[in-house]
Design a protein around this motif. Structure first.
Motif, PDB file in Angstrom:
ATOM      1  N   ASN A  44       0.865  -1.181   0.000  1.00  0.00           N
ATOM      2  CA  ASN A  44       0.000   0.000   0.000  1.00  0.00           C
ATOM      3  C   ASN A  44       0.898   1.226   0.000  1.00  0.00           C
ATOM      4  O   ASN A  44       1.834   1.314   0.803  1.00  0.00           O
ATOM      5  CB  ASN A  44      -0.910   0.029   1.237  1.00  0.00           C
ATOM      6  CG  ASN A  44      -2.077  -0.913   1.082  1.00  0.00           C
ATOM      7  OD1 ASN A  44      -2.974  -0.674   0.284  1.00  0.00           O
ATOM      8  ND2 ASN A  44      -2.061  -2.003   1.847  1.00  0.00           N
ATOM      9  N   PHE A  45       0.642   2.175  -0.886  1.00  0.00           N
ATOM     10  CA  PHE A  45       1.576   3.288  -1.011  1.00  0.00           C
ATOM     11  C   PHE A  45       0.932   4.444  -1.745  1.00  0.00           C
ATOM     12  O   PHE A  45      -0.148   4.318  -2.342  1.00  0.00           O
ATOM     13  CB  PHE A  45       2.823   2.838  -1.786  1.00  0.00           C
ATOM     14  CG  PHE A  45       2.507   2.300  -3.141  1.00  0.00           C
ATOM     15  CD1 PHE A  45       2.427   3.133  -4.247  1.00  0.00           C
ATOM     16  CD2 PHE A  45       2.270   0.943  -3.321  1.00  0.00           C
ATOM     17  CE1 PHE A  45       2.114   2.644  -5.497  1.00  0.00           C
ATOM     18  CE2 PHE A  45       1.961   0.450  -4.582  1.00  0.00           C
ATOM     19  CZ  PHE A  45       1.883   1.295  -5.663  1.00  0.00           C
ATOM     20  N   GLY A  70       4.683   4.212   2.057  1.00  0.00           N
ATOM     21  CA  GLY A  70       3.596   3.280   2.331  1.00  0.00           C
ATOM     22  C   GLY A  70       4.108   2.100   3.114  1.00  0.00           C
ATOM     23  O   GLY A  70       5.080   2.203   3.871  1.00  0.00           O
TER      24      GLY A  70
END
Length: 390
Positions: A44-45, A70
């Motif tokens: 996730n970023f 992230g």
């Protein structure tokens, strides 16, 4: 769930740094950033982009800072990247920008890795090493992708101001180590050296367009000099031309310069080491600085070269003795005058009138120069009069 299904590859421009659609990051660069994201294991970023104004400090690139932050399987990660992206080169004839980028890709992806290994094999202490910026394998003749050293406490100097002694000292030390490593490479890998280093030629195209470009910039310089100085310089330039036919810094919390690291290798070539010294001295210092520190910097350069070669059990006298250094310095010192007359105008261009080499031929360029150019050029001419060259 597949990796791609969990990730958002939208490139968000920082507020105030938006660009026109035709100036956006290229699709190829976006794909390369995606590859880096995957390799680093982000799940996730967010990707943010900041356009860096060159402000007269760079003419061959559009500059970007890209931040990826992230989570990975190991936890939070923050990756800061710096990108030099090639500019359109339809109007640029005096230099092959593509060749310049190829040179830098070669430097980062091959040559500097060899230099790093040579230092490791010789057990050069970390603090004494030639400093190398991390690069990414995705770099190409279209763009160079590096670690963003600004996020590690480094910054660039104001191009309009003469450098400080601390910056000069550390820069000259790094220059000497870079030159020393070329001697080491020549000894350790002579076949590679002959095949890959000796072929490194200028990116410049020395033709009629080049001559017109030089004449144009000389005239810009001459406007800063009085008649007597102008006459002296114009008289010697043809003589010198027949003879030559052809540093990020890190500071502590109080602003003292601690470390310098070289980052620009687009103009590397096989040639005389003393030329790099002249580029640095006459491009970055004024007369007052040279009077106070020039002899000291000459000593620092050769002392650093001598000391660094000892890590490889090499005697400097067999490669670039102080006697040879002094002889070449004296023989080639007039080259520094050419460099000042040719390039100080573009180095000290007015920040409100930055020329665009991608839109106008260099031979036709007219632009405002900073008021400090006059004093810098006069200082160079006074030096050469004092040294007996004018």
């Amino acid at each position: 769930m597949q990796f791609e299904e969990k990730c958002d590859y939208t490139f968000h421009y920082e507020k105030g740094f938006e660009v026109k659609k035709d100036e956006d990051i290229s699709p190829h660069l976006k794909l390369c950033i995606k590859d880096i994201v995957k390799r680093e294991g982000f799940t996730n970023f967010k990707i943010t982009v900041k356009v860096i104004p060159t402000d007269g400090g760079n003419y061959l690139a559009r500059l970007f800072e890209i931040n990826i932050y992230g989570t990975t399987k190991s936890g939070f990660n923050n990756l800061d990247i710096f990108v030099k992206h090639i500019v359109p080169d339809e109007m640029i004839t005096i230099i092959s920008i593509t060749d310049a980028y190829k040179k830098e890709v070669y430097a980062y992806t091959e040559l500097l890795k060899i230099y790093d290994k040579l230092q490791t094999d010789a057990k050069v202490p970390h603090k004494e090493r030639f400093k190398i910026v991390k690069s990414y394998e995705e770099s190409s003749s279209e763009f160079i992708i590096l670690e963003n050293m600004n996020k590690n406490g480094y910054s660039t100097l104001n191009r309009l101001e003469p450098i400080s002694y601390d910056f000069a000292r550390l820069s000259v030390e790094q220059m000497a180590k870079f030159h020393a490593l070329s001697f080491v490479l020549q000894r350790e890998q002579p076949e590679y050296y002959d095949r890959k280093i000796k072929c490194q030629k200028h990116c410049f195209t020395f033709d009629d367009e080049w001559n017109k470009f030089i004449e144009n910039f000389i005239q810009i310089s001459m406007q800063c000099l009085d008649d007597e100085m102008k006459h002296k310089v114009e008289k010697i330039i043809p003589v010198v031309l027949k003879k030559y036919p052809e540093y990020h810094l890190k500071t502590d919390t109080e602003g003292t310069i601690e470390e310098v690291i070289l980052i620009d290798y687009q103009l590397i070539q096989y040639g005389c080491p003393i030329n790099d010294f002249f580029y640095f001295i006459f491009g970055a210092t004024d007369r007052e600085f040279r009077r106070a520190h020039l002899e000291d910097l000459k000593n620092i350069y050769h002392d650093s070269l001598t000391k660094f070669l000892k890590y490889f059990d090499m005697d400097v006298n067999l490669y670039f003795s102080r006697k040879t250094f002094d002889r070449l310095y004296k023989e080639r010192l007039d080259y520094g005058l050419l460099l000042a007359v040719w390039f100080l105008p573009i180095l000290l261009v007015d920040g409100e009138d930055i020329p665009d080499f991608s839109k106008q031929p260099a031979k036709d360029m007219q632009f405002k120069t900073d008021k400090r150019l006059k004093g810098r050029l006069e200082g160079v001419v006074h030096d050469y009069m004092e040294w007996g060259y004018l």
